[in-house]
Design an enzyme around this catalytic site. Structure first.
Site, PDB file in Angstrom:
ATOM      1  N   CYS A  37       0.790  -1.240   0.000  1.00  0.00           N
ATOM      2  CA  CYS A  37       0.000   0.000   0.000  1.00  0.00           C
ATOM      3  C   CYS A  37       0.818   1.284   0.000  1.00  0.00           C
ATOM      4  CB  CYS A  37      -0.956  -0.012   1.198  1.00  0.00           C
ATOM      5  SG  CYS A  37      -2.306  -1.192   1.039  1.00  0.00           S
ATOM      6  N   ILE A  38       1.617   1.482   1.035  1.00  0.00           N
ATOM      7  CA  ILE A  38       2.227   2.804   1.232  1.00  0.00           C
ATOM      8  C   ILE A  38       3.175   3.208   0.098  1.00  0.00           C
ATOM      9  CG2 ILE A  38       3.535   4.267   2.816  1.00  0.00           C
ATOM     10  CD1 ILE A  38       2.516   2.591   5.089  1.00  0.00           C
TER      11      ILE A  38
END
Length: 445
Positions: A266-267
């Site tokens: 995600c990040i």
């Protein structure tokens, strides 16, 4: 008047299909089972499906025992055949959304899932996309379904945190976005039946954007702390004491810490999805691009510091044995997607060092040379090791054993909070004196 699907949801007679059985899909499938729904698990990986049928979980957060227990109940079927999904009432799409080499979104897995659903779904089914993506994807990929058959549609971003022992599917608030009143009713009823709290937003785009905002916020703040660590090091100020001091403020400050960068699915990726979407609208984000550059460059900064540390003790990199402690993208995780620890491992290997790693959660890795390497234990870190680099934490961490090894330690995350002679702490320039102190003391023994 309640629709037939709404009645089936309320009575737990609806059949749920989860497409993609990874870190997001499998916990979600088991949560639906726990709440009384029959579930079909679909994945294109035949090998994964066969192992799961044999009771072998593909992810760390679900144990083999948990999987075996739900399989015994005969309410969970597993398949790679789209034809087996024709009786499903609800489709939850939890497939990967990687980036292409040019940092453009790759939604090919979402489109493939949409094709499977379109071929088998019946009228008045409910489809929810949970994969992280750019605003507009849900409408773009699934919106034309209603030209051929009526469906209810929603976007609900996953919020899975692998290795988190406090927050799971049940007690993590669920954001849900829909674009019409009927889909709103169905989505609300379904998600309220499996999680404690549901937050409904005004559109699928708002829900899609909320996911990107959450992870862009984290990316920017982690990058900011990595920059602060560099500044503090040059100013000879202790970044770790500085952060602890700021964190005492009960309002207006949220604690982030420096480290090796950002990893996982995600990040590192979500901010680039948002930047791509902004560019399509004729805009660009300086914050997102700067954070991306800082976090992406962090492994090389750490390796540069390693070279400086080795220089301090007169040890050439090509004759050095280095052990990396922590290989998952974060502590207590077996997930090595976008792992900066793995990147550090590879950078050191390419410089000629002999590199090993310690992480009980990660049994083996494929390094940049294409070969598989298995982890070692802290007890195998002997005097022939020139440097132990601590890149993340894990529940199995044996602090006493780490503290007792008689080798030089580079503590990137300040795990040990140590002032010992053999520990160099990232962001603390004065701790580099420990290199010479440790070398002199070692030579005198």
């Amino acid at each position: 008047m309640d629709s037939q699907l709404l009645r089936k949801i309320k009575s737990k007679q609806a059949i749920v299909t989860v497409i993609g059985l990874g870190y997001v899909g499998l916990p979600l499938a088991l949560r639906c089972l726990t709440c009384g729904f029959k579930v079909i698990g679909f994945d294109t990986d035949q090998n994964k499906i066969e192992k799961m049928k044999a009771g072998q979980s593909p992810i760390q957060d679900i144990s083999d025992y948990q999987l075996q227990e739900v399989l015994k109940q005969n309410h969970f079927s597993l398949t790679t055949n789209g034809g087996d999904l024709k009786n499903a009432d609800i489709f939850l799409v939890c497939v990967p959304t990687p980036l292409k080499e040019n940092y453009e979104p790759d939604i090919s897995f979402v489109k493939a899932a949409a094709d499977i659903i379109f071929d088998c779904c019946k009228e008045d089914c409910f489809v929810a996309l949970e994969s992280s993506t750019y605003p507009g994807t849900t409408k773009q990929v699934f919106g034309n379904f209603n030209e051929y058959k009526k469906i209810f549609l929603a976007y609900s971003p996953e919020r899975v945190d692998p290795g988190n022992e406090i927050y799971e599917v049940k007690n993590t608030p669920k954001v849900v976005g829909t674009d019409d009143p009927e889909s709103y009713k169905i989505a609300k009823a379904f998600y309220q039946s499996i999680v404690d709290k549901v937050h409904i937003v005004t559109s699928t785009e708002v829900a899609e954007m909320s996911k990107l905002l959450e992870n862009s916020f984290r990316s920017i703040n982690i990058a900011f702390m990595n920059e602060m660590a560099e500044i503090c090091e040059h100013l000879k100020i202790d970044i770790w004491n500085t952060i602890e001091a700021a964190a005492t403020k009960p309002f207006g400050f949220m604690k982030f810490t420096p480290g090796v960068g950002v990893g996982g699915h995600c990040i590192p990726l979500d901010p680039m999805y948002l930047e791509w979407a902004a560019q399509q609208a004729g805009h660009s984000s300086e914050f997102l691009n700067l954070a991306h550059r800082v976090n992406k460059g962090q492994p090389q900064r750490i390796v540069n510091n390693v070279l400086e540390i080795l220089t301090q003790v007169d040890k050439p990199i090509k004759t050095s044995r280095i052990v990396v402690y922590g290989m998952g993208y974060k502590g207590n995780s077996s997930d090595i997607r976008e792992s900066k620890s793995l990147e550090i491992f590879n950078l050191l290997y390419l410089l000629g060092a002999k590199v090993d790693y310690i992480d009980e959660n990660v049994k083996s890795i494929i390094a940049c040379d294409g070969h598989s390497y298995e982890g070692i234990t802290i007890q195998e870190v002997t005097s022939d090791c020139d440097l132990l680099i601590i890149t993340n934490d894990c529940n199995q961490c044996d602090y006493q054993a780490i503290q007792s090894v008689d080798v030089l330690i580079y503590d990137v995350i300040n795990l040990l909070k140590s002032k010992r002679k053999n520990v160099v702490i990232y962001g603390k320039k004065d701790s580099y004196q420990n290199c010479q102190n440790f070398q002199k003391e070692s030579l005198s023994i």
